[in-house]
Design a protein around this motif. Structure first.
Motif, mmCIF file in Angstrom:
data_model
loop_
_atom_site.group_PDB
_atom_site.id
_atom_site.type_symbol
_atom_site.label_atom_id
_atom_site.label_comp_id
_atom_site.label_asym_id
_atom_site.label_seq_id
_atom_site.Cartn_x
_atom_site.Cartn_y
_atom_site.Cartn_z
ATOM 1 N N ARG A 180 0.851 -1.180 0.000
ATOM 2 C CA ARG A 180 0.000 0.000 0.000
ATOM 3 C C ARG A 180 0.895 1.241 0.000
ATOM 4 O O ARG A 180 1.810 1.361 0.806
ATOM 5 N N TYR A 181 0.640 2.151 -0.932
ATOM 6 C CA TYR A 181 1.478 3.337 -1.081
ATOM 7 C C TYR A 181 1.119 4.371 -0.027
ATOM 8 O O TYR A 181 -0.057 4.635 0.242
ATOM 9 N N ILE A 182 2.140 4.948 0.591
ATOM 10 C CA ILE A 182 1.917 6.004 1.581
ATOM 11 C C ILE A 182 1.663 7.297 0.822
ATOM 12 O O ILE A 182 2.580 7.901 0.261
ATOM 13 N N GLU A 183 0.398 7.713 0.785
ATOM 14 C CA GLU A 183 -0.003 8.841 -0.056
ATOM 15 C C GLU A 183 0.316 10.196 0.557
ATOM 16 O O GLU A 183 0.353 11.201 -0.142
ATOM 17 N N ASN A 184 0.539 10.230 1.883
ATOM 18 C CA ASN A 184 0.821 11.517 2.531
ATOM 19 C C ASN A 184 2.128 11.447 3.322
ATOM 20 O O ASN A 184 2.147 11.623 4.534
ATOM 21 N N PRO A 185 3.254 11.174 2.650
ATOM 22 C CA PRO A 185 4.524 11.055 3.367
ATOM 23 C C PRO A 185 5.000 12.402 3.889
ATOM 24 O O PRO A 185 4.555 13.457 3.433
ATOM 25 N N TYR A 186 5.904 12.354 4.843
ATOM 26 C CA TYR A 186 6.514 13.573 5.351
ATOM 27 C C TYR A 186 7.419 14.149 4.266
ATOM 28 O O TYR A 186 8.238 13.435 3.676
ATOM 29 N N LEU A 187 7.261 15.430 3.983
ATOM 30 C CA LEU A 187 7.992 16.082 2.900
ATOM 31 C C LEU A 187 8.861 17.217 3.427
ATOM 32 O O LEU A 187 8.577 17.790 4.472
ATOM 33 N N ILE A 188 9.919 17.511 2.686
ATOM 34 C CA ILE A 188 10.743 18.691 2.949
ATOM 35 C C ILE A 188 10.707 19.561 1.699
ATOM 36 O O ILE A 188 11.131 19.135 0.626
ATOM 37 N N GLY A 189 10.139 20.761 1.838
ATOM 38 C CA GLY A 189 10.003 21.631 0.675
ATOM 39 C C GLY A 189 9.129 21.024 -0.406
ATOM 40 O O GLY A 189 9.354 21.267 -1.594
ATOM 41 N N GLY A 190 8.153 20.197 -0.004
ATOM 42 C CA GLY A 190 7.250 19.573 -0.966
ATOM 43 C C GLY A 190 7.852 18.375 -1.683
ATOM 44 O O GLY A 190 7.248 17.857 -2.632
ATOM 45 N N LYS A 191 9.002 17.893 -1.250
ATOM 46 C CA LYS A 191 9.661 16.778 -1.924
ATOM 47 C C LYS A 191 9.932 15.631 -0.948
ATOM 48 O O LYS A 191 10.206 15.844 0.226
ATOM 49 N N LYS A 192 9.857 14.401 -1.477
ATOM 50 C CA LYS A 192 10.225 13.236 -0.688
ATOM 51 C C LYS A 192 11.743 13.213 -0.492
ATOM 52 O O LYS A 192 12.488 13.807 -1.264
ATOM 53 N N PHE A 193 12.188 12.529 0.543
ATOM 54 C CA PHE A 193 13.616 12.507 0.831
ATOM 55 C C PHE A 193 13.993 11.199 1.531
ATOM 56 O O PHE A 193 13.129 10.478 2.058
ATOM 57 N N ASP A 194 15.259 10.896 1.514
ATOM 58 C CA ASP A 194 15.810 9.754 2.240
ATOM 59 C C ASP A 194 16.685 10.275 3.372
ATOM 60 O O ASP A 194 17.383 11.268 3.220
ATOM 61 N N MET A 195 16.634 9.596 4.485
ATOM 62 C CA MET A 195 17.549 9.887 5.581
ATOM 63 C C MET A 195 18.333 8.609 5.853
ATOM 64 O O MET A 195 17.764 7.588 6.252
ATOM 65 N N ARG A 196 19.629 8.650 5.615
ATOM 66 C CA ARG A 196 20.448 7.453 5.750
ATOM 67 C C ARG A 196 21.434 7.612 6.906
ATOM 68 O O ARG A 196 22.193 8.570 6.956
ATOM 69 N N LEU A 197 21.380 6.669 7.812
ATOM 70 C CA LEU A 197 22.295 6.634 8.940
ATOM 71 C C LEU A 197 23.176 5.400 8.794
ATOM 72 O O LEU A 197 22.674 4.284 8.655
ATOM 73 N N TYR A 198 24.475 5.590 8.798
ATOM 74 C CA TYR A 198 25.402 4.479 8.644
ATOM 75 C C TYR A 198 25.825 3.971 10.024
ATOM 76 O O TYR A 198 26.319 4.733 10.852
ATOM 77 N N VAL A 199 25.591 2.690 10.252
ATOM 78 C CA VAL A 199 25.875 2.098 11.550
ATOM 79 C C VAL A 199 26.673 0.810 11.366
ATOM 80 O O VAL A 199 26.695 0.221 10.278
ATOM 81 N N LEU A 200 27.319 0.387 12.426
ATOM 82 C CA LEU A 200 28.003 -0.897 12.465
ATOM 83 C C LEU A 200 27.137 -1.852 13.269
ATOM 84 O O LEU A 200 26.918 -1.646 14.460
#
Length: 213
Positions: A180-200
């Motif tokens: 099911r597609y998330i139709e109302n995602p959290y946006l920044i400046g009206g755009k979708k984004f990825d937040m990537r955290l690099y962990v061990l």
């Protein structure tokens, strides 16, 4: 049981910065197939060679064995569902709710009938993703079953060489995840984004993860 040596012995097929760093730390390279402390290898090599190979407690690889269980979309969905069911079965309701972040998901074509039943009940926008692709390849949205009729009747079509229309399909049809597609995602400046955290991550069970700060 193997003993940890004072000088770490490593094996790798890489000849890049990874090799330079290990050598620069004074670690000793070895070509032994079994007598090493750290083996830095390609992911597919780890899956093929080490999935069923016994390792001593002190030996380390740069990839988790059988890591595809969490890296391939259909297997990730399977394991998340299994974990949630296990927590619910054990009465750990609050812990089970932590897995509600995953949208409703089905593996096609295996769960096509179950998906159609849910789609007819709730409708909405859904997203299709090949189970083994990355970087957005093969992904599409749909809101009507007729939009995936071509995929359903000809699941091989995405596997054919686009430059050779007469090429024969592979032996196995391509599996997809439908969610099911998330139709109302959290946006920044009206755009979708990825937040990537690099962990061990040093362990999955129990989960142990370190994040550099």
């Amino acid at each position: 049981m193997g003993r940890r040596r004072h000088s770490i012995r490593f094996r790798t097929s890489f000849s890049n910065t990874i090799y330079d760093v290990m050598s620069g730390r004074g670690w000793k390279e070895t070509d032994s197939e079994t007598d090493w402390d750290l083996h830095w290898a390609e992911r597919e090599w780890v899956y093929e060679v080490f999935d069923t190979m016994h390792l001593e407690p002190h030996q380390r690889l740069n990839h988790f064995r059988n890591g595809r269980e969490l890296c391939r979309k259909d297997l990730l969905v399977k394991n998340l569902k299994r974990m949630k069911r296990g927590l619910q079965r054990d009465g750990q309701v609050d812990q089970a709710r932590a897995y509600d972040f995953m949208p409703l998901s089905f593996v096609l074509p295996r769960e096509y009938a179950m998906f159609v039943e849910e789609f007819k009940r709730s409708g909405g926008v859904w997203i299709m993703k090949p189970i083994g692709s990355a970087q957005g390849r093969g992904i599409f949205l749909f809101s009507r079953l007729s939009e995936i009729s071509e995929w359903r009747t000809d699941p091989y079509r995405h596997l054919r060489d686009q430059n050779d229309k007469d090429a024969a399909p592979r032996a196995e049809p391509e599996a997809y995840i439908v969610q099911r597609y998330i139709e109302n995602p959290y946006l920044i400046g009206g755009k979708k984004f990825d937040m990537r955290l690099y962990v061990l991550v040093t362990s999955f069970s129990p989960l142990v993860a370190y994040m550099y700060r």
